[in-house]
Motif scaffolding. Structure first.
Motif: not given
Length: 226
Positions: A108-111, A117-124
């Motif tokens: 949540a803090e990363l979001a 911009e915190v999507t599964a693709e960007n996180l991966a």
């Protein structure tokens, strides 16, 4: 939450009703999240299902991400990407010399740092590049400076995916520069401490980059007047 409360939660196990009460949700919601794979299966002792602090942390993360506009499908994708990440000890080589300060973050803090911009693709991608690692229920960014600069670029309108692509290219050039300086030191200053190289190399690169930006800005075509 106080340190004593956190310590109690770290060692405590919960039945489903107790877990739901601690997370501020209903038993039905816990069951739904479990069926969707949003929380891991409980430990079973006969017919009794026991949940622990990791389940509670995951439920609180889900609630925080829902408040920030993420969907359950999106959260499930984030969880899948999160679970594929390397452990912080593996990534950072704990105890190795570094000038960078790692930062612990909940999802949540990363979001909050990268709103929208915190999507599964960007996180991966961040996990694959080694910008992020996992530490239990938290994420760890390898560098406070890179985290702050990346967030500032996103606030200026640069998509996080573009930040990552630039970072990928910059890393290749940075590795080449590090190799150049290391070779120079090993060839011409064999008696010098390796740590002598770091501030000298950083100063040269910073000055050259600054002058390169000067040249780039001087040669930038003038914007047409409106």
């Amino acid at each position: 939450m106080s340190d004593q409360q956190k310590a109690r939660e770290e060692v405590r196990e919960y039945r489903m009703k107790e877990l739901a009460d601690a997370a501020g949700i209903t038993v039905r919601t816990v069951r739904f999240y479990r069926e969707r794979g949003l929380i891991p299966p409980p430990r079973r002792e006969g017919r009794i299902a026991w949940y622990d602090s990791h389940h509670l942390a995951r439920l609180r993360t889900i609630a925080a991400l829902l408040e920030r506009g993420h969907t359950l499908n999106g959260i499930a994708d984030l969880a899948t990407a999160f679970e594929s990440g390397r452990d912080v000890g593996e990534l950072l080589g704990l105890g190795e010399p570094t000038e960078e300060t790692p930062v612990h973050l909940t999802p949540a803090e990363l979001a909050d740092h990268f709103e929208g911009e915190v999507t599964a693709e960007n996180l991966a991608t961040a996990l694959e590049l080694g910008y992020l690692a996992t530490d239990g229920d938290d994420l760890v960014h390898i560098s406070r400076r890179l985290l702050d600069v990346s967030a500032a670029l996103v606030r200026e309108g640069v998509p996080l995916s573009a930040v990552f692509e630039a970072g990928r290219q910059i890393r290749a050039h940075a590795d080449a520069l590090a190799e150049l300086f290391a070779t120079t030191l090993q060839t011409h200053a064999t008696g010098a401490s390796p740590e002598t190289l770091r501030p000298l190399a950083k100063s040269v690169v910073e000055a050259e980059l600054s002058m390169a930006m000067d040249r780039r800005l001087r040669n930038k075509p003038a914007q047409p007047s409106s």
